[in-house]
Design a protein around this motif. Structure first.
Motif, mmCIF file in Angstrom:
data_model
loop_
_atom_site.group_PDB
_atom_site.id
_atom_site.type_symbol
_atom_site.label_atom_id
_atom_site.label_comp_id
_atom_site.label_asym_id
_atom_site.label_seq_id
_atom_site.Cartn_x
_atom_site.Cartn_y
_atom_site.Cartn_z
ATOM 1 N N GLN A 22 0.833 -1.202 0.000
ATOM 2 C CA GLN A 22 0.000 0.000 0.000
ATOM 3 C C GLN A 22 0.870 1.255 0.000
ATOM 4 O O GLN A 22 0.629 2.189 -0.772
ATOM 5 C CB GLN A 22 -0.908 0.033 1.229
ATOM 6 C CG GLN A 22 -2.007 -0.981 1.221
ATOM 7 C CD GLN A 22 -2.792 -0.951 2.497
ATOM 8 O OE1 GLN A 22 -3.057 0.101 3.071
ATOM 9 N NE2 GLN A 22 -3.199 -2.122 2.954
ATOM 10 N N ILE A 23 1.867 1.263 0.847
ATOM 11 C CA ILE A 23 2.775 2.409 0.924
ATOM 12 C C ILE A 23 3.519 2.577 -0.398
ATOM 13 O O ILE A 23 3.659 3.697 -0.913
ATOM 14 C CB ILE A 23 3.774 2.245 2.092
ATOM 15 C CG1 ILE A 23 3.040 2.080 3.425
ATOM 16 C CG2 ILE A 23 4.759 3.391 2.140
ATOM 17 C CD1 ILE A 23 2.159 3.241 3.811
ATOM 18 N N LEU A 24 3.984 1.476 -0.975
ATOM 19 C CA LEU A 24 4.717 1.547 -2.239
ATOM 20 C C LEU A 24 3.830 2.016 -3.394
ATOM 21 O O LEU A 24 4.295 2.770 -4.262
ATOM 22 C CB LEU A 24 5.337 0.190 -2.564
ATOM 23 C CG LEU A 24 6.468 -0.258 -1.644
ATOM 24 C CD1 LEU A 24 6.914 -1.666 -2.010
ATOM 25 C CD2 LEU A 24 7.621 0.713 -1.689
ATOM 26 N N VAL A 25 2.579 1.600 -3.417
ATOM 27 C CA VAL A 25 1.664 2.034 -4.469
ATOM 28 C C VAL A 25 1.455 3.541 -4.385
ATOM 29 O O VAL A 25 1.495 4.239 -5.406
ATOM 30 C CB VAL A 25 0.314 1.271 -4.372
ATOM 31 C CG1 VAL A 25 -0.769 1.946 -5.188
ATOM 32 C CG2 VAL A 25 0.488 -0.167 -4.808
ATOM 33 N N SER A 28 4.803 5.295 -5.415
ATOM 34 C CA SER A 28 5.143 5.201 -6.836
ATOM 35 C C SER A 28 4.203 6.002 -7.730
ATOM 36 O O SER A 28 4.577 6.396 -8.831
ATOM 37 C CB SER A 28 5.167 3.740 -7.278
ATOM 38 O OG SER A 28 3.870 3.188 -7.200
ATOM 39 N N SER A 29 2.988 6.261 -7.277
ATOM 40 C CA SER A 29 2.040 6.999 -8.109
ATOM 41 C C SER A 29 1.855 8.442 -7.654
ATOM 42 O O SER A 29 1.065 9.169 -8.248
ATOM 43 C CB SER A 29 0.694 6.280 -8.109
ATOM 44 O OG SER A 29 0.161 6.249 -6.799
ATOM 45 N N TRP A 30 2.564 8.850 -6.628
ATOM 46 C CA TRP A 30 2.354 10.165 -6.022
ATOM 47 C C TRP A 30 2.445 11.309 -7.037
ATOM 48 O O TRP A 30 1.602 12.185 -7.071
ATOM 49 C CB TRP A 30 3.344 10.377 -4.886
ATOM 50 C CG TRP A 30 3.042 11.611 -4.105
ATOM 51 C CD1 TRP A 30 3.634 12.827 -4.223
ATOM 52 C CD2 TRP A 30 2.058 11.747 -3.085
ATOM 53 N NE1 TRP A 30 3.089 13.708 -3.336
ATOM 54 C CE2 TRP A 30 2.115 13.064 -2.619
ATOM 55 C CE3 TRP A 30 1.128 10.868 -2.518
ATOM 56 C CZ2 TRP A 30 1.286 13.544 -1.622
ATOM 57 C CZ3 TRP A 30 0.311 11.346 -1.520
ATOM 58 C CH2 TRP A 30 0.391 12.659 -1.090
ATOM 59 N N LEU A 97 -7.690 -6.266 1.045
ATOM 60 C CA LEU A 97 -8.807 -5.506 0.491
ATOM 61 C C LEU A 97 -8.506 -4.010 0.462
ATOM 62 O O LEU A 97 -8.920 -3.307 -0.463
ATOM 63 C CB LEU A 97 -10.081 -5.798 1.280
ATOM 64 C CG LEU A 97 -10.617 -7.227 1.138
ATOM 65 C CD1 LEU A 97 -11.819 -7.449 2.041
ATOM 66 C CD2 LEU A 97 -10.958 -7.534 -0.304
ATOM 67 N N SER A 98 -7.775 -3.526 1.441
ATOM 68 C CA SER A 98 -7.364 -2.121 1.440
ATOM 69 C C SER A 98 -6.422 -1.842 0.275
ATOM 70 O O SER A 98 -6.521 -0.794 -0.372
ATOM 71 C CB SER A 98 -6.678 -1.762 2.751
ATOM 72 O OG SER A 98 -7.565 -1.873 3.826
ATOM 73 N N LEU A 99 -5.524 -2.767 0.008
ATOM 74 C CA LEU A 99 -4.610 -2.619 -1.128
ATOM 75 C C LEU A 99 -5.379 -2.580 -2.440
ATOM 76 O O LEU A 99 -5.119 -1.740 -3.301
ATOM 77 C CB LEU A 99 -3.587 -3.761 -1.133
ATOM 78 C CG LEU A 99 -2.641 -3.818 -2.330
ATOM 79 C CD1 LEU A 99 -1.762 -2.573 -2.366
ATOM 80 C CD2 LEU A 99 -1.793 -5.077 -2.267
ATOM 81 N N ILE A 100 -6.355 -3.453 -2.588
ATOM 82 C CA ILE A 100 -7.149 -3.473 -3.814
ATOM 83 C C ILE A 100 -7.938 -2.173 -3.963
ATOM 84 O O ILE A 100 -7.995 -1.602 -5.058
ATOM 85 C CB ILE A 100 -8.082 -4.701 -3.834
ATOM 86 C CG1 ILE A 100 -7.237 -5.936 -4.007
ATOM 87 C CG2 ILE A 100 -9.146 -4.573 -4.910
ATOM 88 C CD1 ILE A 100 -7.931 -7.189 -4.317
ATOM 89 N N ALA A 101 -8.538 -1.689 -2.887
ATOM 90 C CA ALA A 101 -9.288 -0.431 -2.951
ATOM 91 C C ALA A 101 -8.376 0.723 -3.342
ATOM 92 O O ALA A 101 -8.731 1.567 -4.169
ATOM 93 C CB ALA A 101 -9.954 -0.148 -1.602
ATOM 94 N N LEU A 102 -7.192 0.749 -2.775
ATOM 95 C CA LEU A 102 -6.226 1.798 -3.083
ATOM 96 C C LEU A 102 -5.817 1.753 -4.553
ATOM 97 O O LEU A 102 -5.787 2.785 -5.233
ATOM 98 C CB LEU A 102 -5.003 1.651 -2.176
ATOM 99 C CG LEU A 102 -3.924 2.698 -2.295
ATOM 100 C CD1 LEU A 102 -4.453 4.052 -1.857
ATOM 101 C CD2 LEU A 102 -2.746 2.308 -1.433
ATOM 102 N N ILE A 103 -5.534 0.574 -5.053
ATOM 103 C CA ILE A 103 -5.154 0.416 -6.457
ATOM 104 C C ILE A 103 -6.303 0.856 -7.366
ATOM 105 O O ILE A 103 -6.085 1.539 -8.368
ATOM 106 C CB ILE A 103 -4.713 -1.031 -6.748
ATOM 107 C CG1 ILE A 103 -3.377 -1.312 -6.063
ATOM 108 C CG2 ILE A 103 -4.629 -1.285 -8.242
ATOM 109 C CD1 ILE A 103 -2.961 -2.763 -6.098
#
Length: 110
Positions: A22-25, A28-30, A97-103
């Motif tokens: 999550q942190i890396l996503v 990397s997209s910031w 699920l939090s990672l998927i929502a974030l993506i």
């Protein structure tokens, strides 16, 4: 850190990996994120759903909170191995699920 069986240790590691992802996503997209992002889907459609890119950090912060609360509960229920296994699974599922929502949110705006 968590005194559980081998399967639970694997699930615990997966939960940590999902949190780090999550942190890396976000990192990397910031630079590609727009000034306003949809995050609060329970609010009425429009400006009320939008937040600044910093608002995306709420997702990993909430994941970390659930992670830490469950670890505290696991520490106090050390006699009950089943409770520890269930809570570790909840941590992993929640972080996944939090990672998927974030993506999905990031894919929506980029």
């Amino acid at each position: 850190m968590v005194d559980t069986q081998g399967g639970s240790k694997l699930i615990f590691r997966l939960a940590v990996i999902f949190f780090v992802a999550q942190i890396l996503v976000i990192a990397s997209s910031w630079r590609f994120l727009p000034q306003k992002l949809p995050l609060f889907y329970s609010h009425p459609w429009g400006e009320e759903q939008l937040t600044a890119p910093v608002g995306l950090l709420l997702i990993p912060i909430f994941s970390l909170t659930v992670f830490l609360v469950n670890l505290v509960v696991i520490a106090f229920s050390s006699e009950e191995n089943l409770i520890a296994q269930v809570l570790v699974a909840i941590i992993a599922i929640f972080n996944f699920l939090s990672l998927i929502a974030l993506i999905q949110i990031i894919r929506l705006v980029i």
